[in-house]
Structures are given as structure tokens and as C-alpha cells.
Design an enzyme around this catalytic site. Structure first.
Site, short mmCIF file in Angstrom:
data_model
loop_
_atom_site.label_atom_id
_atom_site.label_comp_id
_atom_site.label_asym_id
_atom_site.label_seq_id
_atom_site.Cartn_x
_atom_site.Cartn_y
_atom_site.Cartn_z
CB SER A 23 -0.93 0.00 1.23
OG SER A 23 -0.18 -0.17 2.41
CG ASN A 112 -3.95 -4.97 12.81
OD1 ASN A 112 -3.34 -4.95 11.73
ND2 ASN A 112 -4.32 -6.09 13.38
CB THR A 157 -41.64 24.38 -7.00
OG1 THR A 157 -42.86 24.84 -7.57
CG2 THR A 157 -41.26 25.28 -5.82
CG HIS A 158 -43.10 20.77 -9.49
ND1 HIS A 158 -43.33 19.46 -9.15
CD2 HIS A 158 -43.63 21.51 -8.48
CE1 HIS A 158 -43.99 19.40 -8.01
NE2 HIS A 158 -44.17 20.63 -7.56
CB SER A 279 -18.16 23.40 -30.20
OG SER A 279 -18.24 22.51 -31.30
CE LYS A 285 -22.88 24.19 -27.57
NZ LYS A 285 -22.75 22.75 -27.82
CG ASN A 287 -19.87 23.69 -24.96
OD1 ASN A 287 -21.00 24.09 -25.25
ND2 ASN A 287 -19.10 23.02 -25.79
CD GLU A 292 -21.18 20.50 -19.72
OE1 GLU A 292 -21.73 19.64 -20.40
OE2 GLU A 292 -20.42 21.36 -20.20
CE1 TYR A 319 -6.12 -3.68 8.65
CE2 TYR A 319 -5.19 -5.86 8.25
CZ TYR A 319 -5.38 -4.54 7.87
OH TYR A 319 -4.84 -4.09 6.69
CD GLN A 324 -3.17 -2.39 1.93
OE1 GLN A 324 -2.45 -2.64 2.87
NE2 GLN A 324 -2.97 -2.85 0.72
CE LYS A 327 -4.22 2.52 4.02
NZ LYS A 327 -5.13 1.93 5.05
#
Ligand code: ARG
Length: 463
Positions: A23, A112, A157-158, A279, A285, A287, A292, A319, A324, A327
């Protein structure tokens, strides 16, 4: 080469399997935490009379030298010796410097509990930095609120126009969720505030270590309750991943709002050129790629949480090497979260509000609730008022008109309670000004919320 456990084996481990289980590649991040934990452990062994004063002091000197080298030059913590993990790295470096005394450091201790203390120490120093980054993202929203001034916009809303609000009120709504993220991290800090050392591999340690003193030395308030629990407990990793996941959900929703609101369809804010890309094919464009990506990366952090819960769920007590896996999930969640906080703050820092566009959108049929409230003020029960205004809206939609081009006669065809004052009552400004509660979009409430938020920001750590 010799490993921390070579004595029991007649032959070397298979090279590929050893690499598979190693590790060091990722737990080297715990270098300084590992050394600090060992410094405290050696002092504890010294105080308990397990180490001679000379050995304790040699270990202390050796570890301090290693810490200094590693913090001055991160490249020092490297894989040239084929160490299995950061604990093996530090111990080997120590023995190389001070010889036999270094071979006494691990007395009464297990990796451990060592990894459990390292990870806690790591989070203790990293979480406050994350909280500073969250506060910086919140600050970018507050600065945008300053640029928006008293501009109005529709709330939704919605994803249908609901009621007019101040642009600042909308921005403060996102600050509210970021503030919960800071609080949630405080809960994580509280959960990890517990010394695991003294637990040994699983059953405790046979040396008379003063764990209270050790806790004080490492800055922990409490000592763990049960050595077996310590051996297998990574709940705090799940708690951190949950905090990170929800934090990313919040950033994703902020990103989504600004992706929508900077589009041609809305045009509520303009995206800085520096926060967009073009683009390769379509010349027109612009973007919102960074936004995103923030939205997209939330999936990966949520994946770490889901993956980690699945990893933990079938483990027997104590353990297991599966642990492990904690991490890489934790480090990637942390890196991703910080990266997204910085990207969000940067994009928000370049947004320009378009008050003419948002103001226009905040007018029209979304004032229907205010018309109903007008009738309620004149004594009509709300349910009846709702029906009257509903019918009025239906007519306006059919005639492609809005409240402001109704004559008093038109109004009165729907209720005799309508009078000349209806014109002043049914405007976006009147709508927000009528709100009475401290959490509302009333201008004085929003001003108070902004100044309370600035106070909160001043009390936060800067990143
Ligand atoms: N690298 C290990 C981990 O992250 C450290 C603990 C190893 N303990 C053991 N008994 N192999 O979990």
C-alpha cells in the site's frame, strides 16, 4: 529483502503478490502522521519504563530527523527500498539511522492500530483545510450576491416558475447547504477524536502504557473503548465519505443551476470566457465544461461511499486486509472534493448577473399567489381566493395576457373585492416585500442573512 514479518517464513513472497498487497504507493500520504504517532508511542514506552531513556531518546532523535527530511523533501518518501507500506518505510529508515534501538519501537504495538491512528491524525489535519475550501466556495456565492444587488429572479418548483425572489436569496440557499457540509465535517472531527493506540493487534497491549497521556500528546480527547473494535473499525471513513458525497451532491446541484441559468434559454448569468470552452465544430458554442465536470464527479465520490460500505459489510470482527481499501477511496474523495470546490469558486467568481433578464422573468403569472393573498386580505377564505385566481390565470393564458394589462373591470369580473390598489399589490417588488419571516426573501431578511453569513465566513478558517 526482510519484511516486518519475515521471521515466520522460509521463503520470499511472490513478487507480484507482494506488489498486489503493498500500500506504500498511496499510504505514503500518511508519512508525517505515521512518524508523529510513532514519536508519541516511543515516548509512551519510555514513560512506562519499557524502553531505556537512551533508547527512547535515540528513537525520538531518529524519528525527528526522518520527519524533517520527509517534510522538507517529499521525494524522500519513495519506493526505492520496496517497502510494503508507510509503516515499514519509517521503521526501516529508523533502523538504518539508529540501529538496534530502532528495532524496539514496535514493542507492544501493531500496524492495525497504527494505521487507525495515522488515518485519524491525517483527517484531523486535512478536514480543517477542506472546511476552509468550502468557506471559500461560499464566499464566492456571497460576492456574486453583492454583484447581483437587489436584482430579482423567479424561483422554481418542479422547474416551473413559482414566486419572485431576490437573486441574493437564491444564492444564499446554496450557501446554506455548504454550511451544513462544514458542520458535517465537524461531526467527522468529533468521531475521529479517539485514541486507538493501546489496542495492540486486537486484544490490547501487555505493556503499562498510559493511554490517557498518549491521547493528550496526540491531541485526542477520548481513548477508544474496545481494542477489538479498534482493530476493525473504519466507520469514520464511511462518515467522511458520506460527508464528501453530500458535499459533492451540493456542488453538483449548484453546478446544475448555473449550467441552466447561463444557457441561452435562461440567460440569467453570463459565464466568464475563462470558465468555458468552445466546440471544435460549432463556432457559436460556449460550453460550461468545468460545471459539468463538477456535476459528473459527484458520481465518483458517491461511488466511493457505496463501495466502501460494501467492503465493510461482510467483514468478521477484527482487522482484515480488506480494510486497506479505505485509503484510496478516502484520498480520491478528498482530492475530488477539493478540486471541485476550487473549480466551483472560480467559475462563480466570474459569473455576471443579468438583472434585466432575471427581473423580466420574475414578473407575470408567478404573481398569482400574491393576487390570492390580496383577496385573503379583503376577507375571502384562501381556498376560495385560490379558485378565483386559478380561473383568472386560465383566462389570461387563453388570451395571452398577464395581470398588469388587466383593467379594473377585468379584475372585477372575477371578484368584486378587487379595487384600484390591486395594481400596487401585484408586482414582483411588492411580492418580496410582503414576506414576513426571517428565512424569507423579504429584502430586510435577506440583508440580515447576508450580514450573518459574512460573520460566519469571518469565523471560518481560510484555505
Ligand atoms: N497497510 C495496512 C492497511 O492499510 C496496514 C495495516 C496492516 N496490518 C496487517 N495486519 N497487515 O490496512
Amino acid at each position: 529483502m526482510a519484511h516486518l514479518w519475515s521471521g515466520r517464513f522460509a521463503g520470499d513472497p511472490d513478487a507480484e503478490l507482494f506488489a498486489f498487497g503493498s500500500s506504500f504507493r498511496f499510504d505514503r500520504r500518511l508519512f508525517e502522521d505515521d512518524v508523529r504517532g510513532s514519536l508519541a508511542w516511543a515516548a509512551g514506552l519510555g514513560r512506562a519504563g519499557v524502553l531505556s531513556a537512551a533508547d527512547a531518546s535515540a528513537i525520538d532523535g531518529g524519528l525527528r530527523e526522518i520527519l524533517e527530511r520527509g517534510t522538507a523533501d517529499p521525494a524522500f518518501v519513495n519506493d526505492t527500498h520496496g517497502d510494503e507500506d508507510v509503516h515499514a518505510f519509517v521503521e526501516r529508515e529508523l533502523i538504518a539511522r539508529i540501529g538496534d534501538a530502532g528495532r524496539r519501537l514496535h514493542t507492544g504495538r501493531s500496524r492495525n492500530e497504527q494505521v487507525a491512528v495515522d488515518l485519524r491524525l491525517y483527517l484531523k489535519r486535512r478536514v480543517p483545510l477542506l472546511q476552509g475550501e468550502i468557506a471559500a466556495a461560499a464566499a464566492s456565492l456571497i460576492e456574486l450576491a453583492d454583484r447581483a444587488g437587489d436584482a430579482l429572479m423567479p424561483s422554481y418548483t418542479h422547474l416551473r416558475r413559482a414566486q419572485p425572489v431576490l437573486v441574493a436569496h437564491f444564492l444564499l440557499s446554496h450557501v446554506a447547504s455548504l454550511r451544513r457540509d462544514v458542520d458535517r465535517l465537524n461531526a467527522v472531527l468529533d468521531e475521529i477524536d479517539e485514541l486507538p493506540l493501546g489496542s495492540g493487534a486486537i486484544a490490547g497491549t501487555a505493556y503499562p502504557i498510559d493511554v490517557r497521556a498518549l491521547a493528550d500528546a496526540l491531541g485526542f480527547t477520548r481513548v477508544a473503548r474496545n481494542s477489538m473494535d479498534v482493530s476493525g473499525d473504519r466507520d469514520f471513513v464511511a462518515s467522511f465519505l458520506h460527508a464528501a458525497s453530500l458535499g459533492m451532491v451540493h456542488l453538483s446541484r449548484i453546478a446544475e443551476d448555473f449550467i441552466l441559468f447561463t444557457s441561452e434559454e435562461f440567460g440569467y448569468f453570463d459565464l466568464a470566457d475563462s470558465a468555458a470552452t468552445g466546440s471544435s465544430l460549432m463556432p457559436q458554442k460556449k460550453n460550461p465544461d468545468p460545471l459539468e465536470l463538477v456535476r459528473g464527479k459527484s458520481g465518483r465520490v458517491i461511488g466511493h461511499l457505496a463501495g466502501w460500505l460494501v467492503t465493510m459489510k461482510g467483514l468478521p470482527a477484527g482487522y482484515n486486509k480488506d480494510l486497506q481499501e479505505d485509503k484510496e477511496a478516502l484520498f480520491d474523495a478528498e482530492d475530488t472534493w477539493i478540486g471541485c470546490l476550487r473549480a466551483s469558486a472560480s467559475v462563480i467568481g466570474g459569473l455576471r448577473p443579468n438583472p434585466a433578464v432575471t427581473g423580466r422573468a420574475a414578473s407575470g403569472l408567478l404573481l398569482a399567489t400574491d393576487v390570492a393573498d390580496y383577496l385573503v386580505a379583503k376577507g375571502l377564505p384562501f381556498r376560495d381566493a385560490h379558485e378565483v385566481v386559478g380561473a383568472l390565470v386560465r383566462r389570461l393564458l387563453a388570451e395571452q395576457r398577464s395581470f398588469d394589462d388587466l383593467t379594473l373591470d377585468d379584475w372585477r369580473q372575477h371578484s368584486p373585492l378587487f379595487a384600484e390598489d390591486v395594481r400596487q399589490a401585484v408586482t414582483p417588488l411588492a411580492s418580496i416585500s410582503k414576506k414576513r419571516t426571517p428565512q424569507s426573501t423579504a429584502p430586510d431578511a435577506v440583508a440580515a442573512a447576508l450580514s450573518e453569513t459574512r460573520e460566519w465566513l469571518r469565523a471560518q478558517r481560510s484555505p
